[in-house]
Structure formats: C-alpha cells, structure tokens
Scaffold this active site. Structure first.
Site, PDB file in Angstrom:
ATOM      1  N   LYS A  36       0.853  -1.204   0.000  1.00  0.00           N
ATOM      2  CA  LYS A  36       0.000   0.000   0.000  1.00  0.00           C
ATOM      3  C   LYS A  36       0.882   1.246   0.000  1.00  0.00           C
ATOM      4  O   LYS A  36       2.088   1.166   0.293  1.00  0.00           O
ATOM      5  CB  LYS A  36      -0.927  -0.024   1.218  1.00  0.00           C
ATOM      6  N   ARG A 135     -10.913  -0.321  14.186  1.00  0.00           N
ATOM      7  CA  ARG A 135     -10.671   0.564  13.038  1.00  0.00           C
ATOM      8  C   ARG A 135     -11.506   0.085  11.864  1.00  0.00           C
ATOM      9  O   ARG A 135     -12.339   0.805  11.344  1.00  0.00           O
ATOM     10  CB  ARG A 135      -9.171   0.552  12.706  1.00  0.00           C
ATOM     11  N   TYR A 257      16.620  30.310   9.534  1.00  0.00           N
ATOM     12  CA  TYR A 257      15.394  31.021   9.911  1.00  0.00           C
ATOM     13  C   TYR A 257      15.296  31.167  11.423  1.00  0.00           C
ATOM     14  O   TYR A 257      15.540  30.217  12.169  1.00  0.00           O
ATOM     15  CB  TYR A 257      14.173  30.242   9.416  1.00  0.00           C
ATOM     16  N   MET A 305      12.657  24.627   3.690  1.00  0.00           N
ATOM     17  CA  MET A 305      11.846  23.831   2.775  1.00  0.00           C
ATOM     18  C   MET A 305      12.719  22.930   1.895  1.00  0.00           C
ATOM     19  O   MET A 305      12.400  21.760   1.669  1.00  0.00           O
ATOM     20  CB  MET A 305      10.993  24.742   1.886  1.00  0.00           C
TER      21      MET A 305
END
Ligand SMILES: *Cc1c(COP(=O)(O)O)cnc(C)c1O
Length: 362
Positions: A36, A135, A257, A305
C-alpha cells in the site's frame, strides 16, 4: 562540483532477501506483501515485481486506485487484495482488474454477494474481523451472524478470514494475546477457512500468530519489526545529498530562519539540498544527524523547505568539498534511528520520501 542531486538508492535485492528471511520464520504460513501507499513510498511498480520474482503471489493495497495501478505491474495470476473494502461505485473495476476486496462490515458483504449473484459468479473476498483495534472489520457478533447465515453468501469465495493487531511491536503487551484468543474463537465460526493475522511485528511474536498467511509491510522495506532489539531485516534504502555550499563562520554567527543556532567557535558550515518539502521533517531542526565517510555531523539551525545546514567543523578538512556526498539515510542513519529523533516511526520516514530525489534501483 558535478551535481546537486540527492540520490535515493533502493536495493530491490535487499527487499527480496527480507522476503526470504520472513518466509523462513513463517515455516507453515505464506508471506503476502503489503505494498500500500506505493510500497511505503519506495515505488510499487518496481517493488512488487521484485517480490513476485522472489516468490510472492499475494499483495495487499489500501485502495482501489492502488490496486488498479498495481495490476499493470503484476501477472494476472497475482492476488491483489484491497484492505479498505469495496463500495457501490467500484464494483465493476474490482472485477475488471481482478481485485479482491477485504469485506469489513455486513453491508459490504451483502454488496459483494449481490454483485456476484447478479453476475452469476463466485467472487473472491477476505472477511475482516475486528478483534480489538476498532478501526475496520466485523464485530465478533457480526462475524457470528455471518456464519449463521452461511447459506446467503453462496457466491462468495472466502479466501481468508483476517484480523489486524494493534500493538504487535510491543511484545509484552497483553493486548496481543487477547486479540489472538478472540481471533481463534471467531475462526470456529468459519469452519475450514484459512486465516491471516500477523503484520511484520506479529510474525515475531510467536508461531501462534502465523496462521496461513502473514501480511508484512515495513519489515520487507528494512524497518525493525522488533523495536528495542537488533533489527533482523536488511536495510533497503540509502539517501545521499551533496554539499552545495561551504562557509567559514566566526563565533556568534546566527544560522537559518529565526536564528535558532549561534556558532560557539570558528565553524565550517555545509549546506545540503534536502528540506522539509523532501520529507526531511522540520523536527530535525538542531537535532538531525548526517554522516560523511562514516563520521557524524550535526544539523544546526532550522530545517528549511529545500535546505539544511550542517556543522562539519570536526570532520577531516581534506574530505569536505562542495560536492562531497553526505549520508542522510543509510547504514549509520537507519530509518528507525532517524524516526526516533523526531518521535515518529520508520513507516512515516519511508512514506514521506520526496519524489524530487533521483531514484536509483539496484
Ligand atoms: C499496513 C497493514 C499491514 C502491514 O503492516 P506492517 O506493520 O507494515 O507490517 C498488515 N495488515 C494490515 C491490515 C495493514 O493495514
């Protein structure tokens, strides 16, 4: 200075070795492959055929869409099971792509039975029992009801009765035994049915958990199924990033930052092209570790980022250049080790690996 690419090496032969390791442990059970989420981020189109070559013929995905894509990579004889079940608008695609739904609740069973009956066919499925995770899956009462109404499911070919463990990586947790007992008592309603309970960690609890089919995911990809003990699996991935700039900074220089790091000495600072947009979590700010030629260096300042900054002052100067490769994940920074730094699990490290990395399959 020849490249600024980050390289993600994925060793398919290690995945195959892991498959064989698990097969050996499960003497009497078959090993399915849970692929998956694009094989936990590693690329189901490459991983699933490699597993098929190693002998796998059962594959689990979460969603219909994953099953449809996977069918293109696998022979028509491979069994592809869809964990999240089947819904009204998906019936045709399930049969068109020869996918097998895991049926999680009574209405879903009825839906599949009615469809099979309309087609005048026997359709395969797995019946999922909820033994305590709450679940997905039939309650114990619903399972009993199902068995009592056996005659009304005459178009269903029940391949397995399955359940899922909620704390299998905690070997001492009594919840495992409780789920096992519930599962066994439920199986008595499904006379002669084959059964499936264990995920990766469940395989290592004891042979009592193996039944007919085990469903490992993370262990195939090198995650440690026995946390706190030595990892019995082979590491599968390595991630390298090159240094793209070097700076000599004076003491008291502020880095990144919000200036969360201040140099305490003359510092050689390396900048590398990975960041939180690549899955290198912002949680690694001022606590990540990378390795260059087997020597550790600390991430300093905030994760950006697309970039991180690393203090390489203590590394041998003749090894540090623009272009020098740093290990972000690999033999030293295993997926389990770096997951622990930010309080997550290896699963999340794998499934958030960037599509921007240059992927190299071995
Ligand atoms: C994801 C999943 C697995 C595989 O779990 P791992 O811990 O990665 O081995 C097995 N069964 C079910 C139902 C799952 O959702």
């Amino acid at each position: 200075m020849n490249s600024s690419s980050c390289i993600l090496e994925i060793d398919l032969s290690k995945i195959q070795q892991n498959y064989h390791i698990l097969s050996k442990i499960c003497e009497s059970a078959k090993i399915a492959s849970v692929v998956k989420a694009n094989a936990y981020g590693l690329g189901a189109d490459k991983v699933a055929p490699a597993l098929a070559l190693a002998g796998a013929c059962d594959f689990f995905v979460a969603k219909l869409e994953e099953g449809i894509v996977l069918r293109e990579s696998l022979k028509s004889t491979a069994n592809i099971y869809v964990l999240n079940g089947v819904f009204t608008n998906e019936l045709k695609e399930f049969t068109e792509y020869n996918l097998i739904p895991v049926l999680n609740f009574p209405e879903q069973v009825e839906l599949w039975q009615r469809y099979a009956s309309d087609l005048n066919r026997l359709l395969p499925c797995i019946i999922h029992i909820n033994t305590g995770m709450n679940r997905l899956g039939h309650s114990i009462d619903e399972a009993k009801e199902f068995a009592l109404n056996h005659g009304s499911h005459s178009n269903l070919d029940i391949r397995y009765v399955m359940s899922h463990l909620s704390a299998s990586e905690e070997q001492e947790n009594p919840h495992n035994q409780l789920q096992l007992e519930k599962f066994k008592s439920c199986l008595s309603y499904f006379k002669g049915a084959r059964a499936s309970l264990a995920n990766s960690s469940g395989i290592f609890l004891s042979p009592d958990y193996h039944f007919d089919l085990a469903r490992p995911g993370i262990a195939l990809y090198g995650g440690n199924p026995t946390p706190g003990q030595a990892n019995p699996m082979q590491q599968v991935i390595k991630l390298f990033a090159p240094i793209i700039q070097l700076q000599n900074l004076a003491p008291s220089s502020l880095i990144g930052y919000n200036m969360t790091y201040t140099t305490k000495r003359d510092t050689l600072l390396a900048t590398l092209p990975v960041g939180y947009a690549d899955g290198y979590s912002r949680g690694f700010s001022n606590c990540g570790e990378i390795f260059i030629n087997g020597r550790k260096a600390n991430v300093v300042g905030r994760i950006s980022m697309d970039l991180i900054t690393v203090d390489v002052t203590d590394l041998p100067r003749d090894e540090i250049f623009v272009g020098t490769k740093a290990e972000i994940i690999g033999d030293y920074c295993t997926i389990d080790k770096i997951a622990a730094i930010t309080g997550t699990i290896s699963y999340e490290i794998l499934t958030t690996l960037s599509q921007r990395y240059k992927r190299v399959y071995k």
